[in-house]
Design an enzyme around this catalytic site. Structure first.
Site, PDB file in Angstrom:
ATOM      1  N   ASN A 118      -7.562  -6.177   5.919  1.00 34.30           N
ATOM      2  CA  ASN A 118      -8.978  -6.374   6.248  1.00 34.30           C
ATOM      3  C   ASN A 118      -9.106  -7.109   7.526  1.00 34.30           C
ATOM      4  OD1 ASN A 118     -10.170  -4.792   4.629  1.00 34.30           O
ATOM      5  ND2 ASN A 118     -11.210  -6.516   3.260  1.00 34.30           N
ATOM      6  N   CYS A 161       0.833  -1.197   0.063  1.00 31.54           N
ATOM      7  CA  CYS A 161       0.088  -0.084  -0.225  1.00 31.54           C
ATOM      8  C   CYS A 161       0.761   1.218   0.020  1.00 31.54           C
ATOM      9  CB  CYS A 161      -0.843  -0.037   1.260  1.00 31.54           C
ATOM     10  SG  CYS A 161      -2.507  -1.273   1.118  1.00 31.54           S
ATOM     11  N   HIS A 162       1.900   1.223   0.510  1.00 38.50           N
ATOM     12  CA  HIS A 162       2.833   2.443   0.808  1.00 38.50           C
ATOM     13  C   HIS A 162       4.130   2.257   0.164  1.00 38.50           C
ATOM     14  CE1 HIS A 162       0.434   2.426   4.677  1.00 38.50           C
ATOM     15  NE2 HIS A 162      -0.085   3.508   4.175  1.00 38.50           N
ATOM     16  N   ASP A 200      -4.546  -8.799   4.450  1.00 35.06           N
ATOM     17  CA  ASP A 200      -3.800  -8.610   5.891  1.00 35.06           C
ATOM     18  C   ASP A 200      -4.792  -7.624   6.625  1.00 35.06           C
ATOM     19  OD1 ASP A 200      -2.389 -10.719   5.690  1.00 35.06           O
ATOM     20  OD2 ASP A 200      -0.600  -9.619   5.093  1.00 35.06           O
ATOM     21  N   GLU A 250       4.002  -5.778   9.769  1.00 34.10           N
ATOM     22  CA  GLU A 250       3.532  -6.410   8.665  1.00 34.10           C
ATOM     23  C   GLU A 250       4.465  -6.293   7.577  1.00 34.10           C
ATOM     24  OE1 GLU A 250      -0.461  -5.720   5.856  1.00 34.10           O
ATOM     25  OE2 GLU A 250      -0.010  -4.468   7.529  1.00 34.10           O
TER      26      GLU A 250
END
Length: 339
Positions: free
Chosen positions: A186, A51-52, A184, A109
Site C-alpha cells: 500500500n 503475497c506470492h 508495504d 522487497e
C-alpha cells in the site's frame, strides 16, 4: 539432522491454493504442538508467507519423516508443494532472498520479507543454530549479490501496472483514493501515485501514517464515502470492518477495489457487480505479461547463487559436525552462535 523447506509460489500455484497454504502454515505458529507432531522433538521452523509464496523452512532430527508428513498433509488439502533438503534448501533460500525467484526479477522487497520472517521466528521461538545459520547467510549473500551484480531498473512494477489500470478506467489525478492498511505494498503504490500527481490519497490504518497523506480513523471509516478507488492492504479480515459489504462497495458508481491481501479480504461466491474487483493474482498476471527477462541473465544469477549456497553449505556441515560433538560431551550450548 537436516534443514528443509516445503512450499508453493506464484509459479506453481494460483491464489486460492496459496491462500490455503498460508492458512495452514499459520497454524504452526498458533499451535506449537502441531509443529512438534510433524517435526519431532527438537524440531523448529520459520514460515515465509508473502503475497506470492508460502513456505515453511524447518529443522528436524528426522528429516525424511518430517518431509513426508508435511507433504502428505499439504497434498490432502489440495496443495501441490515443492520441497528441498540440505544443500538444495540453501540454494533455494539464497535465490529467493536475492530476488531472482521473484515475480519481478531482482525486486528488493523480498529481502525485507525474509528478514522480518527470520526476526519474528527468532523472537517468538527458540531456534537452533541451523536455522540461524541458514537465514543469516541467505540474507548476507542476497545483499552482497545485489551490491556486486546489480539488477536492471525495471520499468514494469506493481505500482506502474496499477497506474495503467487506473488510466484504462479513466481515473484522473482528481480521483479520490482510500488505502485501508499501511502495508508495504500500500505504501509503495501510494508513493508512486503521489509522485505522478495523484494527491487525493487518504489512509485508514491503526499504524502511524506519515505525511503527505490524509488520514482517517477506523471509527469514522465508511465505505459509502466518495472514494473512487479503494486499496486493501491490511492484515485484518473483512469481518472486522462494520460497514464493509458488497452493497457499501457498490454505493459509489464506477468504483475500483484492489485487494492486495493474501488470503484475500473477500472470498466472493460469485463475481461482484456494481464495482470492479481486482485481486493480487490479476495484478501479477498483468506484470508478467509486460516483463521481459533474458534467460541468459537468469541462468547466470542462478549459477552464482548456487556456488554461494554450496560454499555456505560446506561451512554449515563442518560447524554442525562440531556442534554435535560438543553436544555429546556437554548438553548445554548457546542457541545462537557467532560465525
Amino acid at each position: 539432522m537436516v534443514l528443509g523447506v516445503v512450499g508453493i509460489s506464484y509459479r506453481e500455484a494460483a491464489l486460492k491454493e496459496r491462500e490455503r497454504a498460508i492458512q495452514y502454515l499459520q497454524s504452526f505458529e498458533k499451535n506449537l504442538f502441531l509443529a512438534q507432531r510433524f517435526l519431532g522433538k527438537g524440531g523448529a521452523f520459520i514460515p515465509l508467507l508473502t503475497c506470492h509464496r508460502a513456505e515453511l523452512y524447518y529443522y528436524s532430527e528426522s528429516p525424511e519423516i518430517a518431509q513426508a508428513a508435511l507433504l502428505s498433509e499439504l497434498t490432502s488439502q489440495g496443495i501441490r508443494p515443492y520441497r528441498h533438503r540440505g544443500l538444495s534448501c540453501f540454494t533455494h533460500l539464497f535465490q529467493v532472498t536475492s530476488g531472482i525467484d521473484s515475480l519481478i526479477f531482482g525486486e528488493t522487497e523480498i529481502q525485507g520479507q525474509v528478514k522480518r520472517a527470520y526476526l519474528k521466528g527468532s523472537k517468538e521461538r527458540e531456534l537452533p543454530f541451523d536455522l540461524h545459520f541458514l537465514f543469516q547467510k541467505a540474507l548476507k549473500e542476497g545483499k552482497e549479490y545485489r551490491s556486486r551484480i546489480g539488477f536492471p531498473d525495471h520499468q514494469v512494477t506493481i505500482e506502474s501496472v496499477v497506474q495503467e489500470i487506473l488510466l484504462s478506467y479513466d481515473k484522473s489525478i482528481y480521483t479520490n483514493f482510500l488505502f485501508v492498511g499501511y502495508s508495504d505494498i500500500n505504501r509503495k503504490v501510494a508513493a508512486y501515485l503521489y509522485q505522478h500527481g495523484y494527491h487525493r490519497i487518504t489512509f485508514c490504518s491503526r499504524q502511524q501514517v506519515t505525511a503527505p497523506y490524509r488520514t482517517l480513523s477506523r471509527e469514522t471509516l465508511s465505505f459509502r464515502q466518495p472514494y473512487d478507488v479503494i486499496f486493501f492492504g491490511s492484515s485484518e479480515s473483512a469481518s472486522q470492518f462494520s460497514d464493509l459489504s458488497c452493497e457499501s462497495l457498490a454505493s459509489i458508481p464506477k468504483r475500483i477495489v484492489f485487494d492486495f491481501n493474501v488470503p484475500r479480504t473477500f472470498l466472493w461466491k460469485e463475481t461482484p457487480t456494481g464495482f470492479v474487483y481486482l485481486d493480487i493474482d490479476f495484478i501479477s498476471e498483468c506484470v508478467q505479461k509486460r516483463l521481459q527477462c533474458t534467460k541468459e541473465g537468469v541462468n547466470k544469477a542462478k549459477l552464482l547463487l548456487t556456488c554461494a549456497a554450496k560454499k555456505q553449505w560446506e561451512i554449515y556441515e563442518k560447524k554442525s559436525s562440531h556442534i554435535t560433538q560438543r553436544q555429546i560431551s556437554s548438553p548445554r550450548i548457546p542457541s545462537v552462535l557467532s560465525y
